[in-house]
Design a protein around this motif. Structure first.
Motif, PDB file in Angstrom:
ATOM      1  N   ASP A 195      40.817  82.943 -13.776  1.00  0.00           N
ATOM      2  CA  ASP A 195      41.601  82.692 -14.982  1.00  0.00           C
ATOM      3  C   ASP A 195      41.048  83.491 -16.157  1.00  0.00           C
ATOM      4  O   ASP A 195      41.806  84.030 -16.976  1.00  0.00           O
ATOM      5  CB  ASP A 195      41.590  81.196 -15.297  1.00  0.00           C
ATOM      6  CG  ASP A 195      42.512  80.849 -16.441  1.00  0.00           C
ATOM      7  OD1 ASP A 195      43.744  81.026 -16.291  1.00  0.00           O
ATOM      8  OD2 ASP A 195      42.011  80.406 -17.493  1.00  0.00           O
ATOM      9  N   CYS A 253      42.163  87.000 -15.683  1.00  0.00           N
ATOM     10  CA  CYS A 253      43.585  87.125 -16.036  1.00  0.00           C
ATOM     11  C   CYS A 253      43.767  87.157 -17.549  1.00  0.00           C
ATOM     12  O   CYS A 253      44.585  87.925 -18.073  1.00  0.00           O
ATOM     13  CB  CYS A 253      44.375  85.970 -15.429  1.00  0.00           C
ATOM     14  SG  CYS A 253      44.606  86.064 -13.635  1.00  0.00           S
ATOM     15  N   LEU A 312      47.856  82.743 -15.440  1.00  0.00           N
ATOM     16  CA  LEU A 312      47.636  82.130 -14.129  1.00  0.00           C
ATOM     17  C   LEU A 312      47.888  80.642 -14.224  1.00  0.00           C
ATOM     18  O   LEU A 312      47.282  79.951 -15.046  1.00  0.00           O
ATOM     19  CB  LEU A 312      46.196  82.383 -13.669  1.00  0.00           C
ATOM     20  CG  LEU A 312      45.726  81.621 -12.420  1.00  0.00           C
ATOM     21  CD1 LEU A 312      46.540  82.032 -11.197  1.00  0.00           C
ATOM     22  CD2 LEU A 312      44.236  81.838 -12.183  1.00  0.00           C
ATOM     23  N   LEU A 326      43.900  85.924  -4.847  1.00  0.00           N
ATOM     24  CA  LEU A 326      44.038  86.094  -6.296  1.00  0.00           C
ATOM     25  C   LEU A 326      43.693  87.512  -6.739  1.00  0.00           C
ATOM     26  O   LEU A 326      44.323  88.043  -7.657  1.00  0.00           O
ATOM     27  CB  LEU A 326      43.155  85.073  -7.020  1.00  0.00           C
ATOM     28  CG  LEU A 326      43.632  83.621  -6.911  1.00  0.00           C
ATOM     29  CD1 LEU A 326      42.608  82.671  -7.519  1.00  0.00           C
ATOM     30  CD2 LEU A 326      44.981  83.449  -7.588  1.00  0.00           C
ATOM     31  N   ILE A 328      46.236  89.708  -8.844  1.00  0.00           N
ATOM     32  CA  ILE A 328      45.861  90.258 -10.148  1.00  0.00           C
ATOM     33  C   ILE A 328      46.055  91.770 -10.172  1.00  0.00           C
ATOM     34  O   ILE A 328      46.571  92.332 -11.147  1.00  0.00           O
ATOM     35  CB  ILE A 328      44.403  89.885 -10.482  1.00  0.00           C
ATOM     36  CG1 ILE A 328      44.283  88.382 -10.721  1.00  0.00           C
ATOM     37  CG2 ILE A 328      43.907  90.654 -11.703  1.00  0.00           C
ATOM     38  CD1 ILE A 328      42.850  87.881 -10.860  1.00  0.00           C
ATOM     39  N   ILE A 360      51.122  84.762 -12.447  1.00  0.00           N
ATOM     40  CA  ILE A 360      50.633  84.444 -11.097  1.00  0.00           C
ATOM     41  C   ILE A 360      50.694  82.932 -10.940  1.00  0.00           C
ATOM     42  O   ILE A 360      50.240  82.188 -11.816  1.00  0.00           O
ATOM     43  CB  ILE A 360      49.185  84.934 -10.879  1.00  0.00           C
ATOM     44  CG1 ILE A 360      49.109  86.453 -10.991  1.00  0.00           C
ATOM     45  CG2 ILE A 360      48.677  84.498  -9.507  1.00  0.00           C
ATOM     46  CD1 ILE A 360      47.697  87.004 -10.892  1.00  0.00           C
ATOM     47  N   ASN A 402      53.330  86.301  -7.188  1.00  0.00           N
ATOM     48  CA  ASN A 402      53.256  87.170  -8.361  1.00  0.00           C
ATOM     49  C   ASN A 402      54.493  88.043  -8.408  1.00  0.00           C
ATOM     50  O   ASN A 402      55.080  88.378  -7.355  1.00  0.00           O
ATOM     51  CB  ASN A 402      51.991  88.037  -8.336  1.00  0.00           C
ATOM     52  CG  ASN A 402      51.895  88.934  -7.127  1.00  0.00           C
ATOM     53  OD1 ASN A 402      51.372  88.514  -6.093  1.00  0.00           O
ATOM     54  ND2 ASN A 402      52.388  90.165  -7.225  1.00  0.00           N
TER      55      ASN A 402
END
Length: 455
Positions: free
Chosen positions: A308, A311, A318, A343, A347, A361, A378
């Protein structure tokens, strides 16, 4: 008793053996690589072409006979290449195997034919024709059953130049040595009697086939070890990232709690408006660094918190709804492999999206009928690069990248689960399904039913 002078293999049978040898490998490769319809069309053209070329080579002077055989090899290569759509190196590698296999089966059958049917010049009776069908069917069918276990599923052969040259060298050496006695009986390696010549040819062809079979077995073993090593490296990398993130988050959390007490002391000393505003701002900035995911699984909390933060740095939102208690039966390394790779891939893909409203996401983790369901989504406006059922990396160094999804699949299958992916309505969806181990299902259902909490 076999006479000293034996008839050579009928050209029709040689062409038929070459055609059947190609089919042995096409039935291994085509269902995973291309269209069966294309193979049927190519096969319908290849059979008369190969038989016709053999008949033509039989009419040539002995000195030109190698040219006729070379033309047959070219036809076999074209048959394999057009049917599979494989690269030239892969098709050449398979052609080398088809040549040796065809020579071996044709020689073996004809040696047995001459023994059982007193060197009849050609199979003409129903019994002799049936023997051809039986010998070719058993030989090529048996080889197909053996060879299909040593070829990669849903993946190209990726034959390197050195491997191709080695297979070609084995094929050429086998062909030359097995047919040397038919060209000249005056060399140190030639036989002089009919039965001896037949035996040498069959034995040399068998040795050549065994050599090529061993080469492919070594290739597959080396490839499997390299892939497992790469997957293991990805797993360890994700685990190290988790440990580093955990240490960082723990340190920040300790600092956060210490500063809360310090702020309380400073606040009690006085109440200037500017100091209050400054302290409020400081407290807010520190609060952002606290581990704010509480899913019921500490490992998942650390992963979501670290991802997170990443992101946030990249302007990606996220969102996660996760029942972390469902992962109680999985090891730390396996959890980091599943969620870290999933993830990271999301990303990386979302980072290329320019529209800020679509830099999203979504992650969901829940239990359904004793099955752990993991969905990572995503936005993805592009086109997937899929080869033979596998999503391929777009990075130039394909030998060192593209193992993220393989690592996820490997981890899911370790627990008897599966992984699927696809694009739906402009969203890339990665789905992971893992059966829960006995004894964890009830614990997960009675734990955190509300999903991931952020504080």
């Amino acid at each position: 008793m076999i006479p000293d002078s034996l008839p050579d293999i009928p050209r029709v049978l040689t062409g038929l053996a070459q055609w059947c040898a190609c089919l042995v490998y096409l039935f291994v490769l085509v269902p995973r690589r291309g269209s069966r319809r294309r193979m049927v069309v190519a096969g319908a053209l290849a059979l008369p072409a190969l038989v016709g070329m053999q008949l033509l080579a039989g009419e040539m002077p002995l000195v030109l006979w190698p040219l006729g055989m070379a033309a047959s090899v070219v036809l076999m290569f074209a048959f394999v290449w057009l049917s599979t759509g494989a690269s030239a190196s892969d098709a050449g590698y398979v052609t080398a195997r088809t040549l040796v296999l065809a020579e071996f089966v044709a020689s073996l059958h004809w040696q047995l034919h001459c023994f059982f049917f007193a060197a009849a010049p050609a199979p003409t009776t129903p019994l002799q024709v049936s023997f051809v069908v039986l010998a070719y069917g058993v030989s090529f069918g048996g080889v197909h059953l053996v060879e299909r276990r040593d070829f990669p599923q849903n993946a190209p052969l990726n034959v390197r130049a050195r491997e191709l040259l080695l297979s070609l060298a084995i094929a050429v050496a086998t062909f030359v040595m097995s047919n040397l006695s038919f060209v000249s009986t005056t060399t140190p390696f030639s036989g002089r009697l009919g039965p001896e010549i037949f035996y040498i040819r069959t034995l040399v062809d068998l040795a050549g086939f065994v050599a090529l079979y061993s080469q492919q077995s070594v290739r597959m073993e080396t490839r499997a070890l390299a892939e497992l090593s790469a997957i293991d490296q990805v797993l360890r990398s994700q685990h190290e990232q988790y440990l580093q993130s955990k240490r960082s988050i723990d340190a920040v959390n300790r600092t956060y709690h210490d500063l809360k007490h310090q702020i309380a002391v400073i606040r009690a000393e006085g109440d200037p408006l500017r100091k209050r505003a400054y302290l409020d701002e400081l407290e807010t900035s520190i609060r952002d660094h606290e581990s704010h995911y509480h899913t019921g699984n500490g490992v998942l909390d650390v992963i979501l918190t670290s991802k997170d933060s990443l992101c946030a740095e990249r302007g990606i939102e996220l969102t996660a709804v996760a029942d972390g208690a469902a992962l109680g039966f999985m090891s730390v390394m396996d959890i980091t492999a599943l969620f870290g790779n999933a993830l990271d891939n999301a990303i990386e893909a979302t980072d290329a999206v320019e529209d800020p409203d679509k830099r999203l996401i979504r992650l969901a983790l829940f239990v359904q009928s004793d099955l752990v369901m993991i969905v990572v989504e995503n936005y993805f406006p592009g086109t997937l690069h899929v080869e033979h059922g596998e999503l391929t990396t777009t990075k130039p160094d394909r030998q060192r990248h593209g193992y993220g999804l393989k690592s996820i699949r490997h981890t899911a299958e370790k627990y008897g689960g599966s992984m699927t992916f696809g694009v739906e309505d402009g969203w890339f969806r990665l789905r992971i399904l893992v059966p829960m181990l006995e004894g964890h299902s009830q614990a997960a259902s009675t734990a955190s039913a509300g999903g991931a909490d952020r504080t």
